[in-house]
Design a protein around this motif. Sequence first.
Motif, PDB file in Angstrom:
ATOM      1  N   ILE A  42      25.404  17.214  24.470  1.00  0.00           N
ATOM      2  CA  ILE A  42      26.099  15.932  24.323  1.00  0.00           C
ATOM      3  C   ILE A  42      25.930  15.084  25.582  1.00  0.00           C
ATOM      4  O   ILE A  42      25.770  13.855  25.503  1.00  0.00           O
ATOM      5  CB  ILE A  42      27.590  16.172  23.999  1.00  0.00           C
ATOM      6  CG1 ILE A  42      27.729  16.789  22.595  1.00  0.00           C
ATOM      7  CG2 ILE A  42      28.388  14.880  24.102  1.00  0.00           C
ATOM      8  CD1 ILE A  42      29.140  17.193  22.232  1.00  0.00           C
ATOM      9  N   ARG A  43      25.935  15.718  26.743  1.00  0.00           N
ATOM     10  CA  ARG A  43      25.723  14.960  27.973  1.00  0.00           C
ATOM     11  C   ARG A  43      24.307  14.432  28.077  1.00  0.00           C
ATOM     12  O   ARG A  43      24.079  13.332  28.604  1.00  0.00           O
ATOM     13  CB  ARG A  43      26.067  15.840  29.181  1.00  0.00           C
ATOM     14  CG  ARG A  43      27.567  16.018  29.374  1.00  0.00           C
ATOM     15  CD  ARG A  43      27.887  16.992  30.485  1.00  0.00           C
ATOM     16  NE  ARG A  43      29.334  17.018  30.756  1.00  0.00           N
ATOM     17  CZ  ARG A  43      29.949  17.979  31.408  1.00  0.00           C
ATOM     18  NH1 ARG A  43      29.244  19.031  31.889  1.00  0.00           N
ATOM     19  NH2 ARG A  43      31.263  17.928  31.604  1.00  0.00           N
ATOM     20  N   PRO A  46      24.136  11.316  24.827  1.00  0.00           N
ATOM     21  CA  PRO A  46      25.491  10.794  24.624  1.00  0.00           C
ATOM     22  C   PRO A  46      25.627  10.059  23.282  1.00  0.00           C
ATOM     23  O   PRO A  46      24.907   9.086  23.029  1.00  0.00           O
ATOM     24  CB  PRO A  46      25.689   9.825  25.798  1.00  0.00           C
ATOM     25  CG  PRO A  46      24.697  10.269  26.825  1.00  0.00           C
ATOM     26  CD  PRO A  46      23.523  10.785  26.059  1.00  0.00           C
ATOM     27  N   LYS A  48      27.176   7.669  20.306  1.00  0.00           N
ATOM     28  CA  LYS A  48      27.918   6.411  20.216  1.00  0.00           C
ATOM     29  C   LYS A  48      29.074   6.516  19.235  1.00  0.00           C
ATOM     30  O   LYS A  48      29.981   5.687  19.234  1.00  0.00           O
ATOM     31  CB  LYS A  48      26.986   5.278  19.771  1.00  0.00           C
ATOM     32  CG  LYS A  48      25.826   5.018  20.723  1.00  0.00           C
ATOM     33  CD  LYS A  48      26.315   4.529  22.072  1.00  0.00           C
ATOM     34  CE  LYS A  48      25.138   4.177  22.976  1.00  0.00           C
ATOM     35  NZ  LYS A  48      25.597   3.771  24.336  1.00  0.00           N
ATOM     36  N   LEU A 174      34.168  17.844  28.322  1.00  0.00           N
ATOM     37  CA  LEU A 174      33.619  16.488  28.354  1.00  0.00           C
ATOM     38  C   LEU A 174      34.606  15.493  28.941  1.00  0.00           C
ATOM     39  O   LEU A 174      34.219  14.523  29.598  1.00  0.00           O
ATOM     40  CB  LEU A 174      33.217  16.053  26.946  1.00  0.00           C
ATOM     41  CG  LEU A 174      32.008  16.773  26.339  1.00  0.00           C
ATOM     42  CD1 LEU A 174      31.833  16.362  24.882  1.00  0.00           C
ATOM     43  CD2 LEU A 174      30.740  16.469  27.129  1.00  0.00           C
TER      44      LEU A 174
END
Length: 348
Positions: A42-43, A46, A48, A174
């Motif tokens: 996810i990092r 990223p 939306k 996160l």
Amino acid sequence: MTQTQRHPSSPLMLQETREAPEVIRRQIVQNMSRVQEIVCAIRERPPKMAVTIARGSSDHACSFLKYGLETQLSLPVASIGPSVHTLYGAQLDLQGALVLAVSQSGASPDVVETLRMARQRGGLTVALVNVEDSALAHAAEFVLPLQCGEERAVAATKSYLASLTAFLPVVAQLSGDLDLDLALAGLPEVLKEILALEERARDLAERYRFIQQLVVLARGMHFGVAQEAALKLVETCGIQASAFSAAEFSHGPKRLLVEGVPVLAFTSLDAAANSSAEAYQGLHTTRSDLRTIGPASESTLRTMSTGHALTDPVGSAVAFYLFAAHLAVRRGLDPDHPPLLSKVTQTR
């Protein structure tokens, strides 16, 4: 442990609810490496937005996850109806979307096919599933096992609870929320304390023994639990139950109070606490038959605080399951084998 908890003839629904502390403990420990993989992905990519794919109890878990992702990560969340793809043939543009599919069995064809489409259309796909060697798990890029072991009762309990918590370690990392990490670490012990409320849950169930209709209210983080509660009351008790947001109840459904329909409401200690309390107080002034479950001090069946807004609903759900199982038994019903229902529902 009480005699009720030890009794070998207790319904599977109760037995499996009592497994919740160990399930959550196992999930936290055994999913650590998978959580890290998802966090890294996810990092690196990223999203939306996020979308969820699920049905039944799993979809109610997604209602809870929606609030978690939106409040903690500022990530807008939408629910995809599987039939949009499987029946209507839509190929959705999911480039840049985090896609969460939730299922106990991982076997429903429409959920599997929709997740497969989402991956092909650019989504970062994660399956929260109890059966690791399932079609849904194979269709996803990443898998977070629910770690429940076999669930034998038709009505899901421990798999729903595990669906609430499985993605929370990802959210905690996160968001950098250390309080959420601590709450998750301590959650198994708090759930043990909540399980000790079983006698009180049984006493509460007694007053609902003969009802035919029930309104279930909640707001915010607890709304997915209210949806699940209404479904379980239909499944296991044959009660015509409907879930409403406490904020929406006055926009029409409140009319049911004139017919004497009782209300079961969930309380909280989070940002929705005051507005929910005001709404419930308004029901008291109309002399409505209202009882409450949750961590707020005024709750009829008060649960222990877990230390975080995202883990408190898990405790409320555990308390509700104790209540619902005993209610079914008091109504002379078998909560483990509801009429016309099966453990795995295959929809297309």
